[in-house]
Scaffold this active site. Structure first.
Site, PDB file in Angstrom:
ATOM      1  CG  HIS A  37      24.083  46.219  68.900  1.00  0.00           C
ATOM      2  ND1 HIS A  37      24.183  45.591  67.677  1.00  0.00           N
ATOM      3  CD2 HIS A  37      25.007  45.630  69.698  1.00  0.00           C
ATOM      4  CE1 HIS A  37      25.118  44.658  67.734  1.00  0.00           C
ATOM      5  NE2 HIS A  37      25.646  44.673  68.957  1.00  0.00           N
ATOM      6  CB  SER A  54      28.658  43.961  68.053  1.00  0.00           C
ATOM      7  OG  SER A  54      27.860  42.884  68.426  1.00  0.00           O
ATOM      8  CG  ASP A  82      22.688  46.234  64.770  1.00  0.00           C
ATOM      9  OD1 ASP A  82      22.807  47.295  65.406  1.00  0.00           O
ATOM     10  OD2 ASP A  82      23.143  45.152  65.171  1.00  0.00           O
TER      11      ASP A  82
END
Length: 177
Positions: free
Chosen positions: A19, A142, A58
């Site tokens: 992402h 992230s 992810d």
């Protein structure tokens, strides 16, 4: 957009989240031929390209165009992780500045699943086998490392879950294995 990443080899391979490298415009449409830059810890900026990504896990793998003077983060053995082990989360929390942010905590659970409705549109379905931590993980973290007490990579910070009204969220990382 801002995110974090981890150098895993001296030839310039970087792990991050799918992402983080998903390039879309303000309408959510894919951007054709996006340009990726990586700001190194010394402040220099290097070009990078995405070699591949898996929204289901992810995870994305990038390659720096300039792989000079790199130090790879050592990888931990996932079979040794235990609930209660101390961890350190590093990232670019909230994209607030030029220096990385660091938070500490413990592994609160292992082998967690996180459904897509709790992942704010990241990928499809659920991510399985996640490490749950109480170390503060925020947007911008992230793709950054979750480290063990010896400084080895145990996971890639991927998501937070904070139920409405909760004062603190729960962090999740994709395990290194």
């Amino acid at each position: 957009a801002a995110g974090s990443g981890v150098i895993i080899s001296t030839d310039g391979l970087i792990l991050t989240n799918a992402h983080v490298v998903e390039a879309t415009d303000s309408l959510g449409q894919p951007v054709q031929d996006p340009v990726y830059t990586v700001k190194m810890s010394d402040g220099t900026v290097r070009a990078a390209k995405v070699l591949g990504s898996s929204p289901d896990y992810d995870i994305a793998l990038m390659q720096l165009e300039d792989a000079s003077n790199l130090t790879a983060l050592p990888l931990a053995d996932a079979t040794t992780f235990r609930v209660g082990d101390g961890v350190v989360a590093i990232g670019n929390a909230l994209d607030l500045g030029d220096a990385p942010t660091v938070s500490t905590g413990i592994i609160s659970a292992l082998d967690r699943s996180l459904a897509s409705e709790n992942r704010q549109g990241q990928g499809q379905g659920a991510i399985e086998h996640l490490i749950q931590t109480d170390a503060a993980i925020n947007p911008g973290n992230s793709g950054g490392p979750l480290l063990d007490s010896a400084g080895r990579l145990i996971g890639i910070n991927t998501a937070i879950y904070s139920p409405s009204g909760a004062s603190a969220g729960i962090g999740f990382a994709v395990p290194v294995d």
